[in-house]
Structure formats: C-alpha cells, structure tokens
Design an enzyme around this catalytic site. Sequence first.
Site, PDB file in Angstrom:
ATOM      1  N   ASP A   7      13.111  -3.675  -5.764  1.00  0.00           N
ATOM      2  CA  ASP A   7      12.710  -2.562  -6.613  1.00  0.00           C
ATOM      3  C   ASP A   7      12.980  -1.265  -5.855  1.00  0.00           C
ATOM      4  O   ASP A   7      13.081  -1.261  -4.618  1.00  0.00           O
ATOM      5  CB  ASP A   7      11.225  -2.664  -6.971  1.00  0.00           C
ATOM      6  CG  ASP A   7      10.810  -1.591  -7.970  1.00  0.00           C
ATOM      7  OD1 ASP A   7      11.439  -1.496  -9.040  1.00  0.00           O
ATOM      8  OD2 ASP A   7       9.868  -0.824  -7.668  1.00  0.00           O
ATOM      9  N   GLU A   9      12.183   3.217  -5.788  1.00  0.00           N
ATOM     10  CA  GLU A   9      11.498   4.417  -6.278  1.00  0.00           C
ATOM     11  C   GLU A   9      12.435   5.595  -6.057  1.00  0.00           C
ATOM     12  O   GLU A   9      13.213   5.605  -5.084  1.00  0.00           O
ATOM     13  CB  GLU A   9      10.170   4.633  -5.547  1.00  0.00           C
ATOM     14  CG  GLU A   9       9.160   3.511  -5.716  1.00  0.00           C
ATOM     15  CD  GLU A   9       8.753   3.245  -7.148  1.00  0.00           C
ATOM     16  OE1 GLU A   9       8.879   4.167  -7.988  1.00  0.00           O
ATOM     17  OE2 GLU A   9       8.292   2.125  -7.439  1.00  0.00           O
ATOM     18  N   HIS A  57       4.771   7.316  -8.130  1.00  0.00           N
ATOM     19  CA  HIS A  57       4.781   6.515  -6.908  1.00  0.00           C
ATOM     20  C   HIS A  57       3.984   7.118  -5.746  1.00  0.00           C
ATOM     21  O   HIS A  57       3.791   6.464  -4.717  1.00  0.00           O
ATOM     22  CB  HIS A  57       6.217   6.245  -6.444  1.00  0.00           C
ATOM     23  CG  HIS A  57       7.096   7.454  -6.407  1.00  0.00           C
ATOM     24  ND1 HIS A  57       6.825   8.578  -5.665  1.00  0.00           N
ATOM     25  CD2 HIS A  57       8.287   7.692  -7.029  1.00  0.00           C
ATOM     26  CE1 HIS A  57       7.792   9.450  -5.815  1.00  0.00           C
ATOM     27  NE2 HIS A  57       8.708   8.949  -6.648  1.00  0.00           N
ATOM     28  N   HIS A 150       3.016   2.890  -8.374  1.00  0.00           N
ATOM     29  CA  HIS A 150       4.237   2.123  -8.169  1.00  0.00           C
ATOM     30  C   HIS A 150       4.609   2.152  -6.682  1.00  0.00           C
ATOM     31  O   HIS A 150       4.452   3.169  -6.015  1.00  0.00           O
ATOM     32  CB  HIS A 150       5.394   2.712  -8.979  1.00  0.00           C
ATOM     33  CG  HIS A 150       5.266   2.473 -10.448  1.00  0.00           C
ATOM     34  ND1 HIS A 150       6.345   2.143 -11.235  1.00  0.00           N
ATOM     35  CD2 HIS A 150       4.190   2.500 -11.266  1.00  0.00           C
ATOM     36  CE1 HIS A 150       5.939   1.997 -12.486  1.00  0.00           C
ATOM     37  NE2 HIS A 150       4.626   2.217 -12.531  1.00  0.00           N
ATOM     38  N   ASP A 155       5.931  -3.787  -5.991  1.00  0.00           N
ATOM     39  CA  ASP A 155       6.486  -4.170  -7.291  1.00  0.00           C
ATOM     40  C   ASP A 155       7.457  -5.342  -7.157  1.00  0.00           C
ATOM     41  O   ASP A 155       7.541  -6.193  -8.043  1.00  0.00           O
ATOM     42  CB  ASP A 155       7.186  -2.968  -7.933  1.00  0.00           C
ATOM     43  CG  ASP A 155       6.188  -1.932  -8.454  1.00  0.00           C
ATOM     44  OD1 ASP A 155       4.967  -2.160  -8.289  1.00  0.00           O
ATOM     45  OD2 ASP A 155       6.627  -0.915  -9.013  1.00  0.00           O
TER      46      ASP A 155
END
Length: 227
Positions: A7, A9, A57, A150, A155
Amino acid sequence: MREIIFDTETTGLDPRSGDRLVEIGCIEMVNRVTTGETFHCYFNPDRDMPAAAEAVHGLSAAFLADKPRFHERAADFLDFIGDSMLVAHNAGFDFGFINMELEACGLEPVSKTRMIDTVALAKVRHPGAKLSLDALCTRYGIDRSHRTLHGALLDAELLAQVYVELTGGRQIGLSLAAESTQIVAAPVETPVRQRTFRPARPHRASEAELAAHAAFLESVKSPLWNE
C-alpha cells in the site's frame, strides 16, 4: 508462490499534477501465508503536504522533512519486490505513483501485468457490495480497531488478510490437498441383466371382430356419422 501485498500514501490523488509518494509498506506472502518479511519506508516529497491528505494519513511535511527521497531507497524497494506479483487495493492508483517515482529516477516502471487488484477481485465475489478496505474487513471479521489513520504498512497487513479471504480464505488448502491426493476408485462390474423378449402381438382385427363391430354400428339408432 511469492506475492507482495503493498500500500502507499501520497500527497494527493494525481501524480501527473505534482503529487508525490510519501510512504510505502510491503508484506511478503508465500503460498498465501505471510512470512514476516516486510519493506517499509517514508519519503520526503520535497513539497508541502495538503491538509486533506494529512487528515487521511497523518503525515506532515515536518515529519517527512528528514526522511530519504524515493531515489535513495528505490534500489532497496526493487530488490524486495523482485519479480513477484504485486497485490494492492485499487492497484492502478498505487502503480501510478510507484511508476511515476521510478521513471523520475530513470528506472524502468513496474509492468502492470504483475498487478493484482483486490477491488477487482471483490467486485466479482461481492457484486454490488461496498468494496473499501474497511468494508471488506468488516465483512470478513478482520479486526481493524487499531486503524485510526491510514498507514501503508498497517493497511498492507489488513489487505493481506482480506486477500486470503478473497482467494479462498481458510479453506484454500482443501483444493490443494485434493489436487495433490489422487484417489483411484476400483472399477465396479455391473452384472448384465438377461431379458426375455416376447414376440410382437398381432394388431390386425380378425374376421369375427370385424363382423361384431359392423353389427354394433347397425344397432346404433340415428348415428351422428350418418347426418
């Protein structure tokens, strides 16, 4: 089979408009089981952090100021993922940012033929249902109570559990066992049934039957077939 669940960000939604990658988290899985091997890194995007992105995030420009630039860790990232398939939720988004950063470093982008999108898998398995990571965790009973913001590695950890469920869940080993164990049934002999066939019956009326039928017709008063 080795797969990387990952994942990212970012500072926003569009790498073409100047948004940058600020965090990546990768988890190694072999045969749908996590191995404990991970790759996790924050990156200094060399730009401001929009308030909307930070609200998602929690990564501020001040926090990222002393973190490495992507090009400083690109080789480590590529070494970790190797030539494995890459699994992400809404994978096209993550691939877009990774490949933008790789191309900015003068490196080859990651081929999209290696992409596995769990959103696409969920659409097939649960048509019409909510497909967010939170929604899928709820559906499969995966604890996400510690996810207040997040985070790429967090995640990815949740997605690894979702991915296992989407691709067979805890029963995945049953199909593998069935393929590896061959059960050969002994042939069963069915006895042949002996049947006695009777000769065909005659279907033509005899002379006596024809005479009786004619006499019956004569006895009918005012028959309809004479009108």
